[in-house]
Design a protein around this motif. Sequence first.
Motif, short mmCIF file in Angstrom:
data_model
loop_
_atom_site.label_atom_id
_atom_site.label_comp_id
_atom_site.label_asym_id
_atom_site.label_seq_id
_atom_site.Cartn_x
_atom_site.Cartn_y
_atom_site.Cartn_z
N GLY A 1 29.36 71.90 5.84
CA GLY A 1 28.70 73.23 6.25
C GLY A 1 27.86 73.14 7.73
N SER A 2 27.28 72.04 8.00
CA SER A 2 26.31 71.92 9.08
C SER A 2 26.46 70.47 9.90
N ALA A 3 27.06 69.58 9.23
CA ALA A 3 26.93 68.10 9.88
C ALA A 3 28.13 67.67 10.54
N GLU B 1 33.24 60.82 9.80
CA GLU B 1 32.36 60.65 10.83
C GLU B 1 30.92 60.24 10.52
N LEU B 2 30.63 60.35 9.03
CA LEU B 2 29.46 60.09 8.64
C LEU B 2 29.21 58.91 7.46
N PHE B 3 30.61 58.83 6.96
CA PHE B 3 30.42 57.50 5.78
C PHE B 3 31.81 57.02 5.85
N GLU B 4 31.77 55.58 5.59
CA GLU B 4 33.14 54.86 5.02
C GLU B 4 33.50 55.45 3.75
N PRO B 5 34.64 56.08 3.41
CA PRO B 5 34.88 56.69 2.06
C PRO B 5 34.69 55.76 0.81
N ASN B 6 34.70 54.32 1.12
CA ASN B 6 34.69 53.63 -0.03
C ASN B 6 33.00 53.03 -0.45
N THR B 7 32.30 54.02 0.40
CA THR B 7 30.79 53.89 0.08
C THR B 7 30.44 54.97 -0.69
N LEU B 8 31.23 56.00 -1.04
CA LEU B 8 30.91 57.20 -1.79
C LEU B 8 31.23 57.05 -3.38
#
Length: 388
Positions: free
Chosen positions: A167-169, A175-182
Amino acid sequence: MNFPRIFADLHIHIGWTANGLPVKVTGSRKLTFANILQEASHRKGMDMVGIIDAHSPPVIAEIEEGIADRRLKEHQGGGLLYQGTTAILGTEIELRGTQGLFHVLTYVPDLMAMKELSHFLARYMKNPQLSTQRFHGGIDQLVEKVQKVGGIVIPAHVFTPFKSVYGSACHHITELFEPNTLAGIELGLSCDTAMADQIEELASFTFLSNSDAHSLGKIGREYNEIALKESSFSELKMALMRQDGRQVTKNYGLDPKLGKYYRTRCANCGKRCETSEVCCAVCKSPRIIKGVSDRIAEIATPSAVPPSHRAPYIYQVPLEFIPKVGPKTLDKLFTHFGTEMTVIHRTPLEAIARLVGEPIAKQIGLARENCLVLEEGGGGVYGRIAKK
């Protein structure tokens, strides 16, 4: 292997402490740690709740008191036991992305881990007593610390217009996270699984639908059915990763049309607007809020296909959304039938009609069949059930 199914709402804020200290300033004063557990267990029928803002030092002190006087018991698999409900300790944290601010949820296994995380956050926040404070550090720095204490990170309400990943980032979560960190993705009230599955990069994630409750009555307006061996943090973590038969089996949530950010609307007069408009054609206000449905259309992947692991999304209408169901009617229903989950899912409509009348029972029946007529929300105003 068939595991028991539990109901879990994993995003419930603490408004104030029992001693009258503010935590979530927009939250109800009745939204204390103890009251959340009592409401979730006795009235809502939640087997597991994620209590956000447990990092706040005065909240930690309340939890310690609860453990000391045996109202709370630490689960060996993580979490705190209160009668038939497990509390998972969490936080909501504000971070800066490539384009703007967004929120993440973090959950940790026990009080010791939360105390360590709280001390860490205090070095990077101006007021760690309060909810959803800005973390003045790097995204990777926060993720590394949460994982070090055995916790997990989940982006919050990822499509809402304000302070969310899409929505805003950013345009792409990578762009924000490595997928395996979530550990998963929280959809938010104005989105469902079919909408989110238009984003191909989200296919590998488990989706969660949570209430983001700011009052006791909002607990359980969205929730999840999860297959677990037992109601604990370690089992929840396995379910989010879909390991060894543990998994989220259903998401229960509002029809997105009932969400307050579903359509692009003018926040001043409520007129439906196009995303290209810079001011409202009716009142000339520049306060146009882009709807979740329109934002998803902008970033959707044409080739996206829902993954085979995706849990079904069941449209859920909380009892308070049903016309003519006020506090007295709710009390009557709960007194006779037990929790809200029992009334919504299990109680025969004939029994409901005998207690509170045929019109209310009929509306609950239509809600179960997803046959209610809805008026779309947007611009910060919730949708509603159309009156007939």
